[in-house]
Design an enzyme around this catalytic site. Structure first.
Site, mmCIF file in Angstrom:
data_model
loop_
_atom_site.group_PDB
_atom_site.id
_atom_site.type_symbol
_atom_site.label_atom_id
_atom_site.label_comp_id
_atom_site.label_asym_id
_atom_site.label_seq_id
_atom_site.Cartn_x
_atom_site.Cartn_y
_atom_site.Cartn_z
ATOM 1 N N CYS A 11 -7.819 2.101 -16.406
ATOM 2 C CA CYS A 11 -6.631 1.355 -15.985
ATOM 3 C C CYS A 11 -7.087 0.387 -14.905
ATOM 4 C CB CYS A 11 -5.491 2.284 -15.550
ATOM 5 S SG CYS A 11 -5.763 3.252 -14.067
HETATM 6 C C1 RB5 Z 1 -1.022 -1.555 -13.820
HETATM 7 O O1 RB5 Z 1 -0.815 -2.793 -13.266
HETATM 8 C C2 RB5 Z 1 -1.767 -0.671 -12.851
HETATM 9 O O2 RB5 Z 1 -0.852 -0.078 -12.007
HETATM 10 C C3 RB5 Z 1 -2.561 0.350 -13.611
HETATM 11 O O3 RB5 Z 1 -3.471 -0.283 -14.452
HETATM 12 C C4 RB5 Z 1 -3.393 1.294 -12.782
HETATM 13 O O4 RB5 Z 1 -4.136 0.610 -11.829
HETATM 14 C C5 RB5 Z 1 -2.714 2.448 -12.223
HETATM 15 O O5 RB5 Z 1 -3.326 3.248 -11.512
#
Ligand code: RB5
Length: 153
Positions: free
Chosen positions: A65
């Site tokens: 993420c």
């Molecule tokens: C999404 O913008 C972001 O919050 C996600 O990719 C991640 O970093 C969450 O921990």
């Protein structure tokens, strides 16, 4: 090794590189999405990867993420999943050797592509040591999981 891989929009591009590198290295890869950069929710992909690992459809998982944090928090909610963020190779192998980490979480906005690929290689190359002290500690982790298994927040 069969490796399940998932990412939200923040991790999509790095996931594409991870999948390509894993396939080039001869791993079987379950790409569980996302399949584009449209905004998506990291728990959906963390869950898909965690379930694949828990069900034995994949031996290890990689979730990407933006930071690695959300994916790690979500993946660790699935019983039997031991997810950790690794943005360095020491954590990538020690997390497996000592803690039997079975899902590695990467933050695409934190780590560069080449180091991320090295982290994944290191993670997949590591094996749990089976040392008594680590087995004992992991049993305690499982006890925590069991104690709260039926709790609802
Ligand atoms: C999404 O913008 C972001 O919050 C996600 O990719 C991640 O970093 C969450 O921990």
């Amino acid at each position: 090794m069969i490796v399940a891989v998932g990412a939200d929009h923040g991790g999509y591009t790095l996931k594409t590189s991870v999948v390509a590198a894993l396939r080039a290295a001869g791993h079987e890869t379950l790409d569980l999405g996302a399949f584009d950069e449209q905004p998506s929710d990291y728990p959906d992909f963390a869950l898909a990867v965690a379930e694949a690992v828990r069900a034995g459809k994949a031996e290890r998982g990689v979730v990407v993420c933006g930071s690695g944090v959300g994916a790690c928090v979500a993946a660790n909610k699935v019983p039997g999943i031991r997810a950790g963020i690794a943005h360095d190779t020491f954590s990538a192998h020690q997390g497996v050797e000592d803690d039997d980490m079975n899902v590695v979480c990467l933050g695409a906005r934190v780590i560069g592509r080449e180091l991320a690929l090295e982290v994944v290689r290191t993670f997949l190359g590591a094996r749990f040591s089976g040392a008594e002290r680590h087995v004992r500690r992991l049993a305690k982790v499982r006890e925590i999981e069991k104690r709260f298994a039926s709790d609802e927040e």
